[in-house]
Design a protein around this motif. Structure first.
Motif, mmCIF file in Angstrom:
data_model
loop_
_atom_site.group_PDB
_atom_site.id
_atom_site.type_symbol
_atom_site.label_atom_id
_atom_site.label_comp_id
_atom_site.label_asym_id
_atom_site.label_seq_id
_atom_site.Cartn_x
_atom_site.Cartn_y
_atom_site.Cartn_z
ATOM 1 N N LEU A 180 40.668 41.028 47.783
ATOM 2 C CA LEU A 180 39.721 42.136 47.665
ATOM 3 C C LEU A 180 38.884 42.238 48.945
ATOM 4 N N PRO A 181 39.463 42.712 50.044
ATOM 5 C CA PRO A 181 38.719 42.775 51.299
ATOM 6 C C PRO A 181 37.513 43.704 51.208
ATOM 7 N N GLY A 182 36.400 43.226 51.734
ATOM 8 C CA GLY A 182 35.180 44.027 51.758
ATOM 9 C C GLY A 182 34.272 43.819 50.559
ATOM 10 N N VAL A 183 34.785 43.244 49.488
ATOM 11 C CA VAL A 183 33.955 42.985 48.313
ATOM 12 C C VAL A 183 33.052 41.800 48.633
ATOM 13 N N LYS A 184 31.768 41.928 48.325
ATOM 14 C CA LYS A 184 30.778 40.938 48.749
ATOM 15 C C LYS A 184 30.596 39.764 47.791
ATOM 16 N N SER A 185 30.602 40.038 46.471
ATOM 17 C CA SER A 185 30.320 38.956 45.526
ATOM 18 C C SER A 185 30.973 39.233 44.176
ATOM 19 N N LEU A 186 30.940 38.232 43.315
ATOM 20 C CA LEU A 186 31.476 38.363 41.971
ATOM 21 C C LEU A 186 30.718 39.425 41.171
ATOM 22 N N ASP A 187 29.466 39.717 41.565
ATOM 23 C CA ASP A 187 28.682 40.764 40.897
ATOM 24 C C ASP A 187 29.290 42.158 41.089
ATOM 25 N N ASP A 188 30.124 42.325 42.127
ATOM 26 C CA ASP A 188 30.757 43.612 42.419
ATOM 27 C C ASP A 188 32.129 43.750 41.756
ATOM 28 N N ILE A 189 32.468 42.809 40.878
ATOM 29 C CA ILE A 189 33.782 42.783 40.241
ATOM 30 C C ILE A 189 33.619 42.822 38.728
ATOM 31 N N GLU A 190 34.363 43.725 38.081
ATOM 32 C CA GLU A 190 34.403 43.790 36.619
ATOM 33 C C GLU A 190 35.741 43.233 36.158
ATOM 34 N N ILE A 191 35.700 42.246 35.270
ATOM 35 C CA ILE A 191 36.916 41.643 34.730
ATOM 36 C C ILE A 191 36.878 41.849 33.228
ATOM 37 N N LYS A 192 37.891 42.545 32.707
ATOM 38 C CA LYS A 192 37.929 42.851 31.287
ATOM 39 C C LYS A 192 39.228 42.288 30.694
ATOM 40 N N LYS A 193 39.099 41.387 29.727
ATOM 41 C CA LYS A 193 40.253 40.799 29.047
ATOM 42 C C LYS A 193 40.658 41.732 27.925
ATOM 43 N N LEU A 194 41.875 42.239 27.988
ATOM 44 C CA LEU A 194 42.418 43.080 26.931
ATOM 45 C C LEU A 194 43.425 42.247 26.140
ATOM 46 N N GLU A 195 44.046 42.821 25.131
ATOM 47 C CA GLU A 195 44.936 42.037 24.265
ATOM 48 C C GLU A 195 46.098 41.408 25.026
ATOM 49 N N GLN A 196 46.768 42.179 25.890
ATOM 50 C CA GLN A 196 47.924 41.654 26.609
ATOM 51 C C GLN A 196 47.821 41.845 28.118
ATOM 52 N N SER A 197 46.609 42.005 28.611
ATOM 53 C CA SER A 197 46.425 42.172 30.051
ATOM 54 C C SER A 197 44.985 41.877 30.444
ATOM 55 N N ILE A 198 44.787 41.759 31.740
ATOM 56 C CA ILE A 198 43.453 41.626 32.319
ATOM 57 C C ILE A 198 43.264 42.798 33.270
ATOM 58 N N GLU A 199 42.148 43.512 33.097
ATOM 59 C CA GLU A 199 41.821 44.638 33.959
ATOM 60 C C GLU A 199 40.771 44.174 34.964
#
Length: 73
Positions: free
Chosen positions: A16-35
Motif C-alpha cells: 500500500l504505497p503512500g498509506v501512512k498508518s494502520l488508521d488509514d486502513i479499513e479491514i472488514k472480515k466477511l463470511e468468506q473473504s476479507i475486504e
C-alpha cells in the motif's frame, strides 16, 4: 497481494504505497473473504481476499507501506 501458508496460518501481504498508518486502513472480515480499503492522498486502494469460511484474523501489522494479515481457519 501475496498469500503464503505457514504452520496452519495464511500470511497475507498487501503493498500500500503512500498509506501512512494502520488508521488509514479499513479491514472488514466477511463470511468468506476479507475486504481491505486503504486511503492516501486522494487515492483509495481496495482488495477482496477470499478465505475459508469460519476463518479469523489473528494478527495485523503495517510497516513501511506493507500490510500483513495472519488468518487462521
Amino acid at each position: 497481494t501475496k498469500v503464503k501458508k505457514i504452520n496452519g496460518s495464511e500470511i497475507i501481504t498487501i503493498n500500500l504505497p503512500g498509506v501512512k498508518s494502520l488508521d488509514d486502513i479499513e479491514i472488514k472480515k466477511l463470511e468468506q473473504s476479507i475486504e481491505v480499503k486503504a486511503f492516501c492522498d486522494g487515492k483509495v486502494y481496495f482488495t477482496l481476499i477470499p478465505i475459508k469460511p469460519h476463518s479469523r484474523i489473528v494478527g495485523r501489522r503495517f510497516e513501511k507501506g506493507i500490510l500483513t494479515l495472519e488468518v487462521r481457519g
